[in-house]
Structures are given as C-alpha cells and as structure tokens.
Motif scaffolding. Structure first.
Motif, PDB file in Angstrom:
ATOM      1  N   SER A  85      -5.078   0.700  -4.894  1.00 21.80           N
ATOM      2  CA  SER A  85      -6.253   0.581  -4.012  1.00 21.80           C
ATOM      3  C   SER A  85      -7.491   1.283  -4.546  1.00 21.80           C
ATOM      4  O   SER A  85      -8.585   1.036  -4.058  1.00 21.80           O
ATOM      5  CB  SER A  85      -5.944   1.193  -2.646  1.00 21.80           C
ATOM      6  N   LYS A  86      -7.327   2.194  -5.467  1.00 16.92           N
ATOM      7  CA  LYS A  86      -8.456   3.027  -5.882  1.00 16.92           C
ATOM      8  C   LYS A  86      -8.981   2.535  -7.225  1.00 16.92           C
ATOM      9  O   LYS A  86      -9.759   1.617  -7.273  1.00 16.92           O
ATOM     10  CB  LYS A  86      -8.023   4.500  -5.899  1.00 16.92           C
TER      11      LYS A  86
ATOM     12  N   GLY B  31       0.858  -1.188   0.000  1.00 21.09           N
ATOM     13  CA  GLY B  31       0.000   0.000   0.000  1.00 21.09           C
ATOM     14  C   GLY B  31       0.886   1.226   0.000  1.00 21.09           C
ATOM     15  O   GLY B  31       2.067   1.153   0.413  1.00 21.09           O
ATOM     16  N   SER B  32       0.346   2.368  -0.462  1.00 18.18           N
ATOM     17  CA  SER B  32       1.206   3.562  -0.400  1.00 18.18           C
ATOM     18  C   SER B  32       1.390   4.020   1.037  1.00 18.18           C
ATOM     19  O   SER B  32       2.329   4.739   1.346  1.00 18.18           O
ATOM     20  CB  SER B  32       0.732   4.689  -1.318  1.00 18.18           C
ATOM     21  N   ASP B  33       0.516   3.575   1.929  1.00 15.03           N
ATOM     22  CA  ASP B  33       0.718   3.855   3.361  1.00 15.03           C
ATOM     23  C   ASP B  33       2.123   3.427   3.800  1.00 15.03           C
ATOM     24  O   ASP B  33       2.813   4.150   4.516  1.00 15.03           O
ATOM     25  CB  ASP B  33      -0.291   3.054   4.204  1.00 15.03           C
TER      26      ASP B  33
ATOM     27  N   ASN C  24      -7.031  14.479  -0.931  1.00 12.28           N
ATOM     28  CA  ASN C  24      -7.990  13.815  -0.048  1.00 12.28           C
ATOM     29  C   ASN C  24      -8.032  14.642   1.235  1.00 12.28           C
ATOM     30  O   ASN C  24      -6.991  14.825   1.846  1.00 12.28           O
ATOM     31  CB  ASN C  24      -7.498  12.391   0.242  1.00 12.28           C
TER      32      ASN C  24
ATOM     33  N   ARG D 175      -3.398  -4.476  -0.726  1.00 12.98           N
ATOM     34  CA  ARG D 175      -2.343  -3.564  -0.306  1.00 12.98           C
ATOM     35  C   ARG D 175      -1.179  -3.513  -1.289  1.00 12.98           C
ATOM     36  O   ARG D 175      -0.161  -4.188  -1.113  1.00 12.98           O
ATOM     37  CB  ARG D 175      -1.814  -3.929   1.107  1.00 12.98           C
TER      38      ARG D 175
ATOM     39  N   TYR E  77      -5.135   9.299  -6.631  1.00  9.00           N
ATOM     40  CA  TYR E  77      -6.380   9.359  -7.422  1.00  9.00           C
ATOM     41  C   TYR E  77      -6.139   9.859  -8.844  1.00  9.00           C
ATOM     42  O   TYR E  77      -7.082  10.253  -9.518  1.00  9.00           O
ATOM     43  CB  TYR E  77      -7.398  10.263  -6.698  1.00  9.00           C
TER      44      TYR E  77
ATOM     45  N   CYS F  30      -0.782  16.401  -1.890  1.00  4.13           N
ATOM     46  CA  CYS F  30      -1.693  15.355  -2.320  1.00  4.13           C
ATOM     47  C   CYS F  30      -2.541  15.936  -3.452  1.00  4.13           C
ATOM     48  O   CYS F  30      -3.298  16.879  -3.227  1.00  4.13           O
ATOM     49  CB  CYS F  30      -2.563  14.972  -1.126  1.00  4.13           C
TER      50      CYS F  30
ATOM     51  N   ASP G  54       1.515  12.958  -3.821  1.00  2.00           N
ATOM     52  CA  ASP G  54       0.673  11.778  -3.640  1.00  2.00           C
ATOM     53  C   ASP G  54      -0.461  11.840  -4.663  1.00  2.00           C
ATOM     54  O   ASP G  54      -1.387  12.639  -4.544  1.00  2.00           O
ATOM     55  CB  ASP G  54       0.127  11.739  -2.211  1.00  2.00           C
TER      56      ASP G  54
ATOM     57  N   PHE H 178      -4.303  14.123   3.760  1.00  2.00           N
ATOM     58  CA  PHE H 178      -4.276  12.722   4.167  1.00  2.00           C
ATOM     59  C   PHE H 178      -3.483  12.542   5.464  1.00  2.00           C
ATOM     60  O   PHE H 178      -2.344  13.001   5.577  1.00  2.00           O
ATOM     61  CB  PHE H 178      -3.664  11.900   3.029  1.00  2.00           C
TER      62      PHE H 178
ATOM     63  N   THR I 276      -1.232   4.224  -6.285  1.00  2.00           N
ATOM     64  CA  THR I 276      -1.748   3.052  -5.562  1.00  2.00           C
ATOM     65  C   THR I 276      -2.630   2.184  -6.452  1.00  2.00           C
ATOM     66  O   THR I 276      -3.226   2.672  -7.416  1.00  2.00           O
ATOM     67  CB  THR I 276      -2.553   3.506  -4.317  1.00  2.00           C
TER      68      THR I 276
HETATM   69  C1  LIG Z   1      -4.227  10.413  -0.717  1.00  2.00           C
HETATM   70  C2  LIG Z   1      -4.052   9.003  -0.311  1.00  2.00           C
HETATM   71  N1  LIG Z   1      -2.829   8.487  -0.297  1.00  2.00           N
HETATM   72  C3  LIG Z   1      -2.623   7.210   0.051  1.00  2.00           C
HETATM   73  C4  LIG Z   1      -3.672   6.400   0.429  1.00  2.00           C
HETATM   74  C5  LIG Z   1      -3.376   5.013   0.875  1.00  2.00           C
HETATM   75  O1  LIG Z   1      -3.427   4.153  -0.165  1.00  2.00           O
HETATM   76  P1  LIG Z   1      -2.983   2.652  -0.009  1.00  2.00           P
HETATM   77  O2  LIG Z   1      -4.238   1.866   0.065  1.00  2.00           O
HETATM   78  O3  LIG Z   1      -2.174   2.383  -1.238  1.00  2.00           O
HETATM   79  O4  LIG Z   1      -2.160   2.516   1.237  1.00  2.00           O
HETATM   80  C6  LIG Z   1      -4.962   6.900   0.427  1.00  2.00           C
HETATM   81  C7  LIG Z   1      -6.085   6.048   0.840  1.00  2.00           C
HETATM   82  O5  LIG Z   1      -7.169   6.458   1.081  1.00  2.00           O
HETATM   83  C8  LIG Z   1      -5.157   8.238   0.052  1.00  2.00           C
HETATM   84  O6  LIG Z   1      -6.361   8.788   0.053  1.00  2.00           O
END
Ligand SMILES: Cc1ncc(COP(=O)(O)O)c(C=O)c1O
Length: 365
Positions: free
Chosen positions: A228-229, A95-97, A169, A237, A199, A165, A196, A121, A226
């Motif tokens: 994830s979206k 995940g980018s987290d 977000n 992840r 999206y 970002c 970041d 974020f 990511t």
């Molecule tokens: C701006 C932003 N960066 C990163 C993430 C995290 O993404 P990932 O699921 O890849 O950890 C999110 C998730 O909501 C996000 O909104």
C-alpha cells in the motif's frame, strides 16, 4: 429492531470503534467546492502505480469471472525470492490490516494481553479488542523514540503478542538493530513479536532493524509488509507477513479462501519487479522530505525526523482546528488528536506541487 437482537452483540464488539480513514478527495472537493485537493493523510505513494502495473491489471480483466488463486502462489513465490526465504514463510493478506486481524484470531484467547507502544497504529487495538483481549500501552520515550526495556517491563504472563511498528506510524521513529537483538535475547518464552514494517522500504538509517534476518534465524518474529505504501497499491489491498513456516501454517487456518483478489495479485507481482518505479518513488519521497523539513524550519514548526513517507509536526495549536482550516483550502492531513497528540499533525510526503500546497496553506493559517 428487536432489543434482544441488539443485546446479543458480543460485549467486546460494542467496545470497538469503526476505523476513521483519511477523508476522500472527492468528498472534500464537494464539501468545500474545491477543484484541487492535496490528500496528504494516508501515507500513500503520491505518484501512483506504474504504467507496467496498470498494463498488468488490464491484462487480467478478461479473467475476472474466475476465482483468484486462493494461495496467491505466484505472488508468494516472487516475495520469497525477493527476501531469500521459502514461499512457506509467507502469507498474503487483503492488506496488512487483514493480517493483523488474522494474527489476533489465531493467537488471542479472551483475557490475553497485547503490548504495543503509544502512539502507534490503531489496528493492533482493533484486533486485540475483537478477540476480547486487552492492550497494554507503553508510551514512547523522549522524542517519540522506542524504549524496548519499558516494553519488556510491560510484558506479563498473560502477554501473547507484542506489536512493534518500525518505523512507527505516526511518529516516523524506528528501532535500532542492536536494541532489538538485545530485546529478543531477554524476551520471555511464548511471546510472539510482530514487527510491522509497513514503511521499511523508505528507511535510510543504516542501524535500523529489519525483521527478516530474525525470522531466518528462527526467532518468534512475524514481519508485516505491505504493497500500500511504496508500491502504490493501497486501493487494491495487498499485504504479506513473513514468519517461520510453523507459524504461517497456523495463521493460514483463519484465512478466507480467496482473500486476495486476482487484480491485486497480478499488480503486486508486477510492482515487485518494477525497480525503476520503486527507485523513482524513493527519490520523490527523499526530495519531498527535504522540501518539507526546510519549510517547517522556516515556519518555526518542530517536526520529528522521519524514516517513512510521512512527518509528525507540532503546530502548537489544537490540531483539530488546524485540520479543519487546512481542509477548507484543499489540503487533507491527519490530526494528531486520535493518537493523543493534541497539537501535532501527521502529513504524508506528497509530490513537489502537493507539498507546496501544504506549505502555502500552513503559511496562510
Ligand atoms: C503501520 C501500518 N501498518 C499497516 C497498515 C495497513 O496497511 P495495509 O494497507 O496493507 O492494510 C498501515 C496503513 O497505514 C500502517 O501505517
């Protein structure tokens, strides 16, 4: 428990608050005795992973006794090809987290500063506090638009990183390419910019910045993407960063040996190639946005036009209460409260049916 042990916890760790995720569907079903719940809280792709991705996942299940490819070789190759960079420009994360945390671990010393817009974020804050750094927040301007001059003014000699970002977000607003280019020209040396772009695939604005061209031109920019979206793999992840190979090499030192699992790697490679599913996902989002915009207008609710798969809406009422009322009727959204937006809610764009559910629930409350 021994007091001594608890006193040994690092001071900055005691300042961290665990991330509060969107409520899981099952929990809401059980709590409120509901069979149907629409989760519009975590900006997930509402149509789910494609059949091709599901088949690819099936195909590796028999290999799960083996460790994953620690370097995510095939996935890096596929990403590199897509973005016209080399695999050495890429680092894949759980995940980018995870990448946000790794960026902090690599670049922040205790006392260093990180600049970020507010609201934005929360994980940027987490990564900074984890390394005993401090965050310098720069409020977004009118209409939640970026003010990059204000960001520049917030940079001090202690600033090591700036998180931008875009689209942001929770606001859905974005940075213009021209504004970003001017910003980079004025940036003091030694400051790393993290763009970041979680999206970016949803962006329709022609003047939006895309960080990759700045990476290719050798600017101190790290781009985060990511799966994830748009690619609908939040549950697996996978995220990645693109940066100059010299930067990637340093961040790679703090990577856990097998940080991205086998299933995630195979799914991501397949998802990247599944242009039909990508196209459908974008179309679902575009028509969902229109559907929600017109409902909000009819209901007299102010919203921020978005470049993402979520919309920030002003309910003119305490958003905590709106959140609870919507939960009771089976719609999970995000309250703006943690972002300091006490009357706003953030809603993910769902399927047509999910959006209708949200609209009807809003009408009801
Ligand atoms: C701006 C932003 N960066 C990163 C993430 C995290 O993404 P990932 O699921 O890849 O950890 C999110 C998730 O909501 C996000 O909104």
């Amino acid at each position: 428990m021994s007091r001594q042990i608890l006193q040994n916890v690092r001071k900055n760790v005691t300042k961290l608050s665990p991330y509060i995720p969107g409520k899981p569907i099952r929990e809401v079903q059980e709590e409120y005795g509901l069979s149907e719940v629409a989760k519009l809280a975590s900006n997930e792709n509402p149509i789910g992973p494609s059949k091709k991705v599901q088949a690819a996942i099936q195909s590796v299940l028999g290999e799960l006794h083996r460790y994953p490819d620690g370097g995510s070789t095939e996935l890096k190759r596929a990403i590199a090809q897509k973005h016209d960079v080399t695999p050495e420009h890429i680092l894949v994360g759980n995940g980018s987290d995870e990448l946000i945390k790794m960026l902090s671990e690599t670049f922040l010393h205790p006392g260093d500063e990180v600049v970020m817009p507010a609201p934005s974020f929360s994980q940027y804050v987490f990564g900074t506090l984890l390394m005993d750094g401090s965050v310098n927040y720069v409020p977004l301007a009118e209409g939640f638009e970026y003010d990059l001059d204000a960001i520049l003014r917030a940079i001090t000699p202690r600033t090591k990183m700036v998180y931008l970002c875009t689209p942001n977000n929770p606001t859905g607003t974005y940075i213009r390419k021209e504004a970003f280019a001017a910003f980079m020209r004025k940036l003091p040396e030694g400051v790393l910019i993290v763009l970041d772009e979680a999206y970016y695939e949803y962006v329709t604005a022609a003047d939006a910045v895309h960080g990759l061209s700045f990476v290719r031109e050798g600017y101190p920019v790290v781009v985060l993407h990511t799966f994830s979206k748009l690619y609908a793999l939040a549950g697996l992840r996978v995220g990645y960063l693109v940066a100059d190979p010299s930067i990637v090499q340093e961040i790679n030192r703090v990577r856990e040996p097998f940080n991205v699992n086998t299933v995630a790697q195979v799914a991501a490679v397949t998802a990247l190639d599944d242009t039909e599913h990508v196209q459908t996902s974008i179309e679902v989002n575009e028509s969902g946005k229109k559907q929600l915009y017109s409902a909000f207008e009819r209901l007299g609710l102010t919203y921020i036009p978005t470049q993402t798969n979520f919309i920030l809406v002003d309910t003119k009422r305490p958003s905590k209460e709106v959140f609870q009322q919507l939960l009771k009727v089976g719609v999970i959204i995000r309250s703006g409260e943690p972002f300091g937006l006490s009357t706003w809610i953030r809603v993910s764009v769902g399927t047509q049916e999910e959006n209708i559910r949200l609209i009807e629930a809003l009408e009801q409350i």
